[in-house]
Design a protein around this motif. Sequence first.
Motif, short mmCIF file in Angstrom:
data_model
loop_
_atom_site.label_atom_id
_atom_site.label_comp_id
_atom_site.label_asym_id
_atom_site.label_seq_id
_atom_site.Cartn_x
_atom_site.Cartn_y
_atom_site.Cartn_z
N TYR A 52 -4.27 14.73 0.63
CA TYR A 52 -4.91 13.74 1.65
C TYR A 52 -6.56 13.92 1.50
CZ TYR A 52 -0.50 13.03 4.02
OH TYR A 52 1.08 12.77 4.28
N LYS B 90 -10.03 14.36 2.82
CA LYS B 90 -10.76 14.99 3.93
C LYS B 90 -12.31 14.63 3.81
CE LYS B 90 -7.91 19.01 4.80
NZ LYS B 90 -8.11 20.68 5.17
N GLU C 160 -15.17 9.16 13.88
CA GLU C 160 -13.87 9.05 13.02
C GLU C 160 -13.27 10.08 11.96
OE1 GLU C 160 -12.70 5.60 9.38
OE2 GLU C 160 -14.55 5.51 10.56
N TYR D 175 -11.85 12.81 13.79
CA TYR D 175 -10.47 12.74 14.10
C TYR D 175 -9.49 12.84 13.12
CZ TYR D 175 -10.94 10.46 18.77
OH TYR D 175 -11.18 10.22 20.15
N ILE D 176 -9.85 12.24 11.79
CA ILE D 176 -9.12 12.47 10.45
C ILE D 176 -9.00 14.17 10.16
CG2 ILE D 176 -9.18 12.14 7.94
CD1 ILE D 176 -10.58 9.36 8.65
N ARG D 177 -9.92 14.88 9.99
CA ARG D 177 -10.07 16.26 10.01
C ARG D 177 -8.93 16.94 11.01
NH1 ARG D 177 -15.46 15.59 8.90
NH2 ARG D 177 -16.22 16.34 10.83
N LEU E 100 -3.61 10.64 15.89
CA LEU E 100 -3.48 9.58 15.26
C LEU E 100 -3.72 8.31 16.03
CD1 LEU E 100 -0.87 10.29 12.45
CD2 LEU E 100 -3.74 10.21 12.04
N LEU F 55 -7.00 7.72 16.71
CA LEU F 55 -7.88 7.06 15.80
C LEU F 55 -7.31 5.76 15.73
CD1 LEU F 55 -9.59 7.37 13.06
CD2 LEU F 55 -7.49 8.00 11.94
N SER G 181 -10.36 1.42 10.16
CA SER G 181 -10.77 2.59 9.39
C SER G 181 -10.50 2.35 8.00
CB SER G 181 -10.16 3.85 10.21
OG SER G 181 -10.42 5.16 9.07
N SER H 162 -9.71 4.90 6.18
CA SER H 162 -8.75 5.92 5.79
C SER H 162 -7.26 5.33 6.55
CB SER H 162 -8.87 7.02 6.24
OG SER H 162 -10.06 7.84 5.73
N MET I 283 -3.75 7.79 6.85
CA MET I 283 -3.26 8.07 8.10
C MET I 283 -2.07 7.60 8.45
SD MET I 283 -5.65 10.27 9.02
CE MET I 283 -5.68 10.92 7.21
#
Length: 503
Positions: A237, A239, A246, A249-251, A269, A272, A279, A281, A285
């Motif tokens: 994935y 990072k 944003e 949230y992903i990390r 998620l 997010l 986004s 990503s 996600m």
Amino acid sequence: MRIAHWIVPGLFLPLLLWAQPNINLDESLAHSFPIQLNTFHSHSRLSLRVDESVPLVWKPSVHGFELSLRGIGLQDLGVPRETLDVSSLTDSRVGGLEIQEFSGGVKVTGKWKFPVGRLALAKPQMEYFEFHEKEPNRYVVDFWVKAGPTMSEVQVTQKHQRLIASIQEGERNEKKRMNRKLASIKRHKEEVQNSKRFCEEPLQVENDVFLPFYPLHPKLDFSRWFTGSTADSGFLYFKPKKKNKEAQYIRLALEFYSQGNLALTLKTLDFLDREFPQSDSHIEMKFLRANALLKLTFHDEGERVLGELLEEVKDSPVGRYAAMFLAKTLMERELPLAAMDKFFWLIRHYPGNSLNWVFHLGLAECFYALKQTERAAKEYEWIMEMGVSPNDQAEAASRLGDIYLIRFLYEQAVGAYSQSNRYFHDRVQKYPAFFLNWGEALYELGQYSQAKQVFAQFLENNPNFPGGWRATFRLGEIEARSSQVGVSADSARKWFYETINRF
């Protein structure tokens, strides 16, 4: 002693009944009564003061008795009335005593009384003895209950008889069963003693039944190439290193996922998607969400999300990982039509991938399961020509003939197996089912000598293969088919015994 009063107009006459014979009464007083009922321990006695010359008719029945005195009336008995009330005369063996005058004489009736309750008789019956006495002059009837079994005794006896009958019936049935078993053993012994009868004459198509075998087609394990219990096995994935919300949230979602906090991963998620629906990503996600659901054993929901991803992505690695996982899962569930759609998707979007030949192999297996012979053959042949390594090509070649054998197209099957053996002779040796199927196709075409060689080679190289019984059984049939009367019978029987004892 019981005393009753017999009232007649103008006359008071006491009637004395001797209930207990051991009580002494005045003999002259006792003789003055026309009817007496006495109770003794062993019997009861009914006596009437009547001359011996009076005609008497005694009629007993199962319910009581009737005594008729012909040609006299109650007055002759000393009773100045038409009916004598004797209801007070009671006894343990008789009841309902009545004496009446009729046109032809006097009638005395009574009803028998038998024991009741626990002592009730099964067949109650009264016995009697009648005679005349001269001093005093009277007619006497002694009666007593005939001895016999009670109802409870009869019930016990009947229950015992039923039990004995049941035991006897069981013994008869067991004897019949043993006789049948002994007869069966005898027949079996006779058949064993003449065991050569099975192979004394050659097998013939006109008289014997020969069953064709379906090909032994090993199930492909796609986990060799599509590893893992989730779709992201081996996937990395991205990072983001930015410090905006944003990226945070992903990390955070990835961190929770790596720690195994799957519920927190899904919750992150959700935040997010709500705050950053566009986004960059979004695809990864969503892929992360599907795998978190799979790890939580929400397989239906996780596979649904993976299916949605295939409609959104084209050349992203996410799509390839999702499609491979779905294809493997559907093949394991034996859903070839649904799996075929995923293999088509992989071939169309990833033609240059190093696993492209596996996608074609999966497609070929789907066509084989659906018995689409020509399309399966094209896929196997494509792998034989375009496979990454000779081993991959040999695996496809070992399966090519099966698509014809399953449809009983034996000539095409023999051609495919022969060609595969010619081009990949050394490598197809590691696929034992290949030789079993090849020998079966030769056998069905009547090429017994070639089939015998293939089966023999198989048994030499794979002595412990579970499906080896096919080879020994067919070798027995080949010997039995090709033999003359009495010739090669021992050889055929040897292979049949080998089939039974070894497999």
